[in-house]
Design an enzyme around this catalytic site. Structure first.
Site, PDB file in Angstrom:
ATOM      1  CE  LYS A  32     -11.251 -42.787 -26.305  1.00 27.20           C
ATOM      2  NZ  LYS A  32     -10.396 -41.775 -25.834  1.00 27.20           N
ATOM      3  NE  ARG A 108     -11.234 -39.083 -31.331  1.00 27.85           N
ATOM      4  CZ  ARG A 108     -10.677 -40.144 -31.153  1.00 27.85           C
ATOM      5  NH1 ARG A 108     -11.276 -41.360 -30.857  1.00 27.85           N
ATOM      6  NH2 ARG A 108      -9.431 -40.288 -30.780  1.00 27.85           N
ATOM      7  NE  ARG A 143      -1.093 -44.526 -24.353  1.00 32.61           N
ATOM      8  CZ  ARG A 143      -2.121 -44.481 -25.079  1.00 32.61           C
ATOM      9  NH1 ARG A 143      -3.474 -44.987 -24.646  1.00 32.61           N
ATOM     10  NH2 ARG A 143      -2.529 -43.350 -25.738  1.00 32.61           N
ATOM     11  NE  ARG A 149      -1.620 -43.919 -29.443  1.00 32.96           N
ATOM     12  CZ  ARG A 149      -2.843 -44.021 -29.090  1.00 32.96           C
ATOM     13  NH1 ARG A 149      -3.467 -44.998 -28.462  1.00 32.96           N
ATOM     14  NH2 ARG A 149      -3.431 -42.703 -29.475  1.00 32.96           N
ATOM     15  NE  ARG A 160      -3.873 -38.301 -28.959  1.00 33.64           N
ATOM     16  CZ  ARG A 160      -3.308 -39.294 -28.200  1.00 33.64           C
ATOM     17  NH1 ARG A 160      -2.014 -39.171 -27.814  1.00 33.64           N
ATOM     18  NH2 ARG A 160      -4.061 -40.259 -27.516  1.00 33.64           N
TER      19      ARG A 160
HETATM   20  P1  AP5 Z   1      -6.515 -45.684 -22.320  1.00 32.98           P
HETATM   21  O1  AP5 Z   1      -7.294 -46.901 -21.663  1.00 32.98           O
HETATM   22  O2  AP5 Z   1      -5.310 -46.083 -23.328  1.00 32.98           O
HETATM   23  O3  AP5 Z   1      -7.024 -44.379 -22.787  1.00 32.98           O
HETATM   24  P2  AP5 Z   1      -7.907 -44.107 -24.115  1.00 32.98           P
HETATM   25  O4  AP5 Z   1      -9.019 -43.121 -23.819  1.00 32.98           O
HETATM   26  O5  AP5 Z   1      -8.020 -45.498 -24.848  1.00 32.98           O
HETATM   27  O6  AP5 Z   1      -6.819 -43.535 -24.801  1.00 32.98           O
HETATM   28  P3  AP5 Z   1      -6.252 -43.162 -26.461  1.00 32.98           P
HETATM   29  O7  AP5 Z   1      -4.836 -42.601 -26.366  1.00 32.98           O
HETATM   30  O8  AP5 Z   1      -6.322 -44.739 -27.026  1.00 32.98           O
HETATM   31  O9  AP5 Z   1      -7.364 -42.306 -26.867  1.00 32.98           O
HETATM   32  P4  AP5 Z   1      -7.428 -41.461 -28.138  1.00 32.98           P
HETATM   33  O10 AP5 Z   1      -8.982 -41.008 -28.214  1.00 32.98           O
HETATM   34  O11 AP5 Z   1      -6.495 -40.088 -28.034  1.00 32.98           O
HETATM   35  O12 AP5 Z   1      -6.718 -42.524 -29.173  1.00 32.98           O
HETATM   36  P5  AP5 Z   1      -7.114 -43.189 -30.384  1.00 32.98           P
HETATM   37  O13 AP5 Z   1      -6.497 -44.567 -30.334  1.00 32.98           O
HETATM   38  O14 AP5 Z   1      -8.747 -43.184 -30.270  1.00 32.98           O
HETATM   39  O15 AP5 Z   1      -5.537 -45.170 -21.056  1.00 32.98           O
HETATM   40  C1  AP5 Z   1      -4.364 -44.241 -21.163  1.00 32.98           C
HETATM   41  C2  AP5 Z   1      -3.539 -44.427 -20.192  1.00 32.98           C
HETATM   42  O16 AP5 Z   1      -3.945 -44.236 -18.796  1.00 32.98           O
HETATM   43  C3  AP5 Z   1      -3.100 -45.864 -20.081  1.00 32.98           C
HETATM   44  O17 AP5 Z   1      -1.609 -45.923 -19.794  1.00 32.98           O
HETATM   45  C4  AP5 Z   1      -3.698 -46.567 -18.875  1.00 32.98           C
HETATM   46  O18 AP5 Z   1      -3.089 -47.523 -18.154  1.00 32.98           O
HETATM   47  C5  AP5 Z   1      -4.130 -45.393 -17.784  1.00 32.98           C
HETATM   48  N1  AP5 Z   1      -5.032 -45.492 -17.311  1.00 32.98           N
HETATM   49  C6  AP5 Z   1      -6.400 -45.678 -17.842  1.00 32.98           C
HETATM   50  N2  AP5 Z   1      -7.214 -45.600 -17.041  1.00 32.98           N
HETATM   51  C7  AP5 Z   1      -6.823 -45.364 -15.784  1.00 32.98           C
HETATM   52  C8  AP5 Z   1      -7.400 -44.815 -14.480  1.00 32.98           C
HETATM   53  N3  AP5 Z   1      -8.625 -44.921 -14.088  1.00 32.98           N
HETATM   54  N4  AP5 Z   1      -6.434 -44.248 -13.552  1.00 32.98           N
HETATM   55  C9  AP5 Z   1      -5.031 -44.277 -13.860  1.00 32.98           C
HETATM   56  N5  AP5 Z   1      -4.455 -44.541 -14.920  1.00 32.98           N
HETATM   57  C10 AP5 Z   1      -5.335 -45.022 -16.130  1.00 32.98           C
HETATM   58  O19 AP5 Z   1      -7.187 -42.125 -31.793  1.00 32.98           O
HETATM   59  C11 AP5 Z   1      -5.959 -41.926 -32.095  1.00 32.98           C
HETATM   60  C12 AP5 Z   1      -5.989 -40.770 -33.214  1.00 32.98           C
HETATM   61  O20 AP5 Z   1      -6.882 -41.612 -34.566  1.00 32.98           O
HETATM   62  C13 AP5 Z   1      -6.720 -39.596 -33.209  1.00 32.98           C
HETATM   63  O21 AP5 Z   1      -6.134 -38.549 -32.635  1.00 32.98           O
HETATM   64  C14 AP5 Z   1      -7.315 -39.261 -34.604  1.00 32.98           C
HETATM   65  O22 AP5 Z   1      -6.147 -38.737 -35.302  1.00 32.98           O
HETATM   66  C15 AP5 Z   1      -7.494 -40.733 -34.939  1.00 32.98           C
HETATM   67  N6  AP5 Z   1      -9.016 -41.164 -35.010  1.00 32.98           N
HETATM   68  C16 AP5 Z   1      -9.557 -42.070 -34.096  1.00 32.98           C
HETATM   69  N7  AP5 Z   1     -10.735 -42.338 -33.963  1.00 32.98           N
HETATM   70  C17 AP5 Z   1     -11.222 -41.513 -34.903  1.00 32.98           C
HETATM   71  C18 AP5 Z   1     -12.480 -40.742 -35.591  1.00 32.98           C
HETATM   72  N8  AP5 Z   1     -13.627 -41.729 -35.013  1.00 32.98           N
HETATM   73  N9  AP5 Z   1     -12.531 -40.326 -36.242  1.00 32.98           N
HETATM   74  C19 AP5 Z   1     -11.519 -39.509 -36.666  1.00 32.98           C
HETATM   75  N10 AP5 Z   1     -10.180 -39.558 -36.642  1.00 32.98           N
HETATM   76  C20 AP5 Z   1      -9.886 -40.795 -35.517  1.00 32.98           C
END
Ligand code: AP5
Length: 203
Positions: A32, A108, A143, A149, A160
């Site tokens: 994302k 989410r 990562r 993190r 997750r």
């Molecule tokens: P990346 O682009 O960082 O992926 P991402 O989907 O953004 O991953 P996140 O870890 O940020 O997602 P998440 O939803 O778990 O975390 P969030 O911060 O939202 O890519 C990941 C890796 O893959 C990188 O190393 C990248 O280089 C690589 N990559 C990307 N694309 C690739 C490709 N095509 N091929 C190969 N490699 C690739 O949430 C964290 C926590 O916050 C949640 O667990 C929850 O507790 C809380 N939270 C967040 N939002 C909410 C909400 N709306 N409601 C309630 N709690 C929430």
């Protein structure tokens, strides 16, 4: 734990702006953030990641932040009201210079989407990146070697993924035809071509 306090926020200017609002969905590590960076570069939308907003709140050391970090370390979802208030505050602060909002990692759960649309406005489009658990696990473990993190460790990644399957996947069904599904397992540039095709329809 004491309930987390809500702030009273007037979102009338947001509602009246009629700017596009794009929700970006996908499991943990589905890409994302990677795709949102490309979208911002090409289309100039304002990128707001719910995860980044929560991590900023944790880093600021507020009482609200202290309560959040424990939830995120368990890989669970933070309460709907807290995320919505953080989003409202961030959207309002960027409104004057925004061409539209790219909301990454939200909703989410179905209830988050319903409450957002009731309190702010309907979203214009939803983009969902479809990636297998195995690939997401590998990406995040990799990562985690450098990200620092608190949730990039195998145990929390498993939790997750479970949270994603139980709470977030139903959001994709909820939005039906408004939700564009894109495989997120190809090369990032190939994925972005599909993303661009989808965005041309609203640009
Ligand atoms: P990346 O682009 O960082 O992926 P991402 O989907 O953004 O991953 P996140 O870890 O940020 O997602 P998440 O939803 O778990 O975390 P969030 O911060 O939202 O890519 C990941 C890796 O893959 C990188 O190393 C990248 O280089 C690589 N990559 C990307 N694309 C690739 C490709 N095509 N091929 C190969 N490699 C690739 O949430 C964290 C926590 O916050 C949640 O667990 C929850 O507790 C809380 N939270 C967040 N939002 C909410 C909400 N709306 N409601 C309630 N709690 C929430």
């Amino acid at each position: 734990m004491a309930p987390i306090a809500r702030s009273g926020i007037d979102v009338t200017p947001l509602r009246e702006s009629n700017l596009p609002i794009i929700f970006v969905l996908g499991g943990p590590g589905s890409g994302k953030g990677t795709q949102c960076a490309k979208i911002v570069e090409k289309y100039g939308y304002t990128h707001l990641s719910s995860g980044d907003l929560l991590r900023e709140e944790v880093a600021s050391g507020t009482e609200r932040g202290k309560q959040l970090v424990e939830i995120m370390q368990r890989g669970e979802l933070v309460s709907l009201e807290v995320v919505l208030d953080l989003l409202k505050e961030a959207m309002l602060s960027k409104l004057a210079s925004s061409k539209g909002f790219l909301i990454d990692g939200y909703p989410r759960e179905v209830a988050q989407g319903i409450q957002f649309e009731e309190e702010i406005s309907p979203c214009t489009m939803v983009i969902y990146f479809d990636v297998s658990d195995l690939v997401m696990m590998d990406r995040l473990k990799n990562r985690g070697l450098t990200s620092g993190r608190v949730d990039d460790n195998e145990e929390t990644i498993r939790k997750r993924l479970e949270t994603f399957h139980n709470h977030s996947l139903p959001v994709v069904e909820h939005y039906g035809a408004k939700c564009i599904k894109i495989s997120g397992e190809n090369d990032p540039e190939e994925i972005f071509l599909k993303v661009s095709e989808a965005l041309q329809t609203i640009s």
